[in-house]
Motif scaffolding. Structure first.
Motif, PDB file in Angstrom:
ATOM      1  N   THR A   1      45.213  71.954   6.654  1.00  0.00           N
ATOM      2  CA  THR A   1      45.787  70.816   7.281  1.00  0.00           C
ATOM      3  C   THR A   1      44.733  70.225   8.109  1.00  0.00           C
TER       4      THR A   1
ATOM      5  N   GLN B   1      43.441  66.936  10.945  1.00  0.00           N
ATOM      6  CA  GLN B   1      43.720  65.978  12.095  1.00  0.00           C
ATOM      7  C   GLN B   1      42.839  64.794  11.950  1.00  0.00           C
TER       8      GLN B   1
ATOM      9  N   THR C   1      48.179  63.733  11.051  1.00  0.00           N
ATOM     10  CA  THR C   1      48.031  64.833  10.538  1.00  0.00           C
ATOM     11  C   THR C   1      48.268  64.742   8.963  1.00  0.00           C
TER      12      THR C   1
ATOM     13  N   TYR D   1      48.318  66.610   5.243  1.00  0.00           N
ATOM     14  CA  TYR D   1      48.577  68.037   5.178  1.00  0.00           C
ATOM     15  C   TYR D   1      47.971  68.460   3.695  1.00  0.00           C
TER      16      TYR D   1
END
Length: 260
Positions: free
Chosen positions: A107, A109, A126, A128
């Motif tokens: 994951t 940012q 975010t 994923y």
């Protein structure tokens, strides 16, 4: 024998859980329709109706990775005198690090860039883990170490007048610019940078898509290939062909039903 079969099944399941995502780079000039192509692909795959953390396909933009400007650079940017289309305008180290994490199934940012104030916001987005990741931007293929991440490379090829008109509407309506500043920036920075840095990377594309999201023939072929990947039928881009449809590598995909 039964134990051997169970072991092989467990091994395959373990490999499936750690399967690396299929990375697709999408390049092209400013306002060529790169994000529209990616959005159309997401829509046709039915992924836009799925919650973000459950999607099998994710989209990222190079626009999120503009460098943090110095006070002097920000002053130039506010006056329309900073070249945002030059390779040095992007934080390529962060792009590389992000792609590396994505490749490992992590994951990540993603920064949020404010085009009105020319600065990064404090919040991040975010993204994923996904089975397929589309990463679009004007200079996605300029750096070899970034280019080499992509197993499929698309170049959205749109007429220069169309790109200019789209950019004018976008910058005036969404970014608070006036007509004169948009044209000055285009003449001084955007057009020369496209010809020097972006256009030469067209040679690296596996598929060239004229007219962007209007070219449904090309987009449907790409969607079909992604569907094969998601179903586990393909693990890499087939060299020299487009999924058996007769469209060779680095060949434009034209639509006879969409006049230009």
């Amino acid at each position: 024998m039964a134990g051997d079969r169970e072991t092989k099944t467990a091994d395959r399941a373990e490999q499936e859980r750690h399967r690396q995502p299929f990375l697709i780079g999408v390049a092209g000039g400013t306002a060529s329709g790169k994000s529209s192509v990616c959005s159309k692909i997401l829509e046709l795959l039915g992924q836009n109706e799925i919650d973000h953390h459950q999607r099998q396909v994710a989209i990222l933009s190079q626009d999120s990775f503009y460098r943090v400007l110095t006070p002097e650079q920000k002053d130039k940017a506010l006056k329309g005198q900073f070249n945002f289309d030059h390779p040095d305008a992007f934080d390529n180290d962060l792009v590389f690090a992000t792609l590396w994490e994505i490749k490992k199934g992590k994951t990540v940012q993603i920064p949020v860039y404010d085009f009105v104030t020319h600065s990064r916001k404090e919040e991040t987005v975010t993204v994923y883990p996904a089975d397929v990741v589309l990463f679009e931007g004007i200079l996605m293929f300029y750096s070899q170490e970034i280019r080499d991440f992509f197993q499929m490379k698309l170049f959205v090829d749109t007429d220069a007048d169309t790109r200019l008109s789209r950019r004018m509407l976008r910058d005036i309506n969404e970014r608070g610019r006036d007509l004169e500043s948009v044209l000055v920036q285009y003449i001084n920075f955007v057009k020369p940078a496209f010809e020097e840095f972006c256009l030469p990377t067209k040679k690296y594309a596996d598929v060239i898509i004229p007219r962007g999201a209007d070219n449904l023939v090309a987009i449907n072929l790409i969607v079909q290939h992604i569907q094969d990947i998601l179903s586990g039928g393909l693990t890499k881009w087939p060299s020299g062909c487009f999924n058996g449809c007769g469209t060779t590598k680095k060949q434009s995909v034209e639509s006879s039903s969409q006049p230009h």
